[in-house]
Motif scaffolding. Sequence first.
Motif, mmCIF file in Angstrom:
data_model
loop_
_atom_site.group_PDB
_atom_site.id
_atom_site.type_symbol
_atom_site.label_atom_id
_atom_site.label_comp_id
_atom_site.label_asym_id
_atom_site.label_seq_id
_atom_site.Cartn_x
_atom_site.Cartn_y
_atom_site.Cartn_z
ATOM 1 N N TRP A 32 32.861 35.507 43.205
ATOM 2 C CA TRP A 32 33.674 35.613 42.001
ATOM 3 C C TRP A 32 34.881 34.688 41.898
ATOM 4 O O TRP A 32 35.356 34.424 40.801
ATOM 5 N N LYS A 33 35.433 34.208 42.989
ATOM 6 C CA LYS A 33 36.679 33.445 42.903
ATOM 7 C C LYS A 33 36.563 32.215 42.012
ATOM 8 O O LYS A 33 37.394 31.994 41.128
ATOM 9 N N ALA A 34 35.547 31.396 42.215
ATOM 10 C CA ALA A 34 35.383 30.192 41.394
ATOM 11 C C ALA A 34 35.108 30.560 39.940
ATOM 12 O O ALA A 34 35.558 29.865 39.022
ATOM 13 N N VAL A 35 34.397 31.664 39.715
ATOM 14 C CA VAL A 35 34.110 32.116 38.350
ATOM 15 C C VAL A 35 35.413 32.498 37.651
ATOM 16 O O VAL A 35 35.649 32.130 36.491
ATOM 17 N N ILE A 36 36.278 33.214 38.350
ATOM 18 C CA ILE A 36 37.577 33.594 37.781
ATOM 19 C C ILE A 36 38.386 32.338 37.454
ATOM 20 O O ILE A 36 38.968 32.225 36.362
ATOM 21 N N LEU A 37 38.421 31.395 38.373
ATOM 22 C CA LEU A 37 39.138 30.140 38.124
ATOM 23 C C LEU A 37 38.549 29.409 36.924
ATOM 24 O O LEU A 37 39.282 28.835 36.116
ATOM 25 N N SER A 63 40.108 43.018 40.391
ATOM 26 C CA SER A 63 41.484 43.233 40.824
ATOM 27 C C SER A 63 41.728 42.657 42.219
ATOM 28 O O SER A 63 42.724 41.965 42.457
ATOM 29 N N LEU A 64 40.817 42.913 43.137
ATOM 30 C CA LEU A 64 40.931 42.413 44.514
ATOM 31 C C LEU A 64 40.903 40.882 44.557
ATOM 32 O O LEU A 64 41.718 40.255 45.238
ATOM 33 N N GLN A 65 39.977 40.276 43.810
ATOM 34 C CA GLN A 65 39.860 38.819 43.816
ATOM 35 C C GLN A 65 41.076 38.161 43.163
ATOM 36 O O GLN A 65 41.542 37.111 43.623
ATOM 37 N N LEU A 66 41.608 38.769 42.113
ATOM 38 C CA LEU A 66 42.831 38.244 41.486
ATOM 39 C C LEU A 66 43.988 38.271 42.476
ATOM 40 O O LEU A 66 44.760 37.308 42.565
#
Length: 123
Positions: A32-37, A63-66
Amino acid sequence: MKTECISDCVKLNGKSYPCPISVTMDLVGGKWKAVILYYLKDEPKRYNELCKEMPCITEMTLSLQLKKLEKDGLISKKVYGKKPPLKAVYSLTNFGKTFIPVLKLITEWGNQAVSKKGEFVNV
């Protein structure tokens, strides 16, 4: 500057890594990190906007990844208001913005992979 690792070990934020790829994957790897970015690359967004953009992610995971992205300095969280409900807006930091060219390449590569081996589906 050489792009390959020029030492036996690299350190960032007190953590040791075997090479720069390990640093990159720690900061932006995972599902998820790259998707959020990606969803923050054009404009800041509120938590609920991110939830709508990524309906497959659970609220707890988002929430955790943010929090992890914020801790690593890739995004910032600005809170408006003094009492609940607070308005929180997430945006890329200057450091996070340096990853935008990589996001564009990842998107391009993913589109090519789907074109050759999969299919685009409208839901």
